[in-house]
Structures are given as C-alpha cells and as structure tokens.
Write an enzyme that holds these catalytic residues in place. Structure first.
Site: not given
Ligand SMILES: [Mg+2]
Length: 127
Positions: A6, A101-102
């Site tokens: 993340d 973003d993960e």
């Molecule tokens: Mg993040």
C-alpha cells in the site's frame, strides 16, 4: 506467504515524483472540482492537515504554512500506478492489483527468502 503493498499518500507522492521542486515541501491533493483534500503527504500531515476536509475550510491555513496544493490528476496517478505495479509484479509468483496504490502478492516458490522484512525493503527500493 502473502504480502500487502500500500503506497503511502500515493497521489501526493506522485505529484512529488513528477515535480522535483516540491519534493521537500508539504503537499496536498484535492478531489474533483477541488472540493476536499484527498491526499496529504507526511510533511503536510505533520502540520496537522487532515484528509477529507473541505478545501475552503483550510485554504488559509495551507497558504500560511506554504503547503503546495494540487488539483487531482487521475491520468497521471494511473500512469504511475501502472509503472509501480509493473515493478512489483516481478517480485512474486502472483500479483493481484487491488486498487490504484494497493496490491497483494503471493509467494509460492520463494523458499529461498530467509528475511521477508528485508525482501519487502528490496521491493520498496525497486519501486
Ligand atoms: Mg495508500
């Protein structure tokens, strides 16, 4: 072994990647139509800037503290996300992108890894 990746303050960090002049400055990113703050870099967080506050409520505070304010640029974030995911995918057997973003990694054939913490740092450095 599984891992979750993340990125921290992804949108604000992307702005810093593409504009070196703001790398050492506090940065926030606004939502569509510049309504609210949706991303706060760690430097801005240290100043006490919260996420999801309406921009008009904190605009003068941001100006007073020389916080860089950017409108969101989702094409830019998607482009850097794709690049980041292309790097991450090299480090595991299976890579599942969960969000911009993960991602999750699954390591089935990585018995050679002794130190998973260190391996995480290797991935982070590559990204
Ligand atoms: Mg993040």
């Amino acid at each position: 072994m599984f891992a979750l990746i993340d990125a921290v303050s992804f949108y604000a960090r992307v702005e810093k990647v593409f504009d070196p002049s703001i790398r050492n400055k506090p940065v926030v990113v606004l939502t569509n139509n510049d309504g609210c703050i949706c991303a706060v870099c760690p430097m801005a967080r240290e100043l006490g800037v919260p996420k999801f506050i309406p921009y008009f409520k904190i605009k003068s505070f941001l100006a007073k503290h020389n916080v860089v304010v950017r409108s969101s640029n989702y094409e830019l974030y998607a482009d850097l996300s794709e690049r980041m995911m292309n790097v991450i995918t090299r480090y595991s057997d299976r890579h599942y992108v969960y969000s911009i973003d993960e991602s999750f990694l699954h390591f089935r054939n990585f018995a050679c890894i002794d130190d998973w913490h260190e391996y995480g740092h290797v991935i982070r450095k590559a990204v």
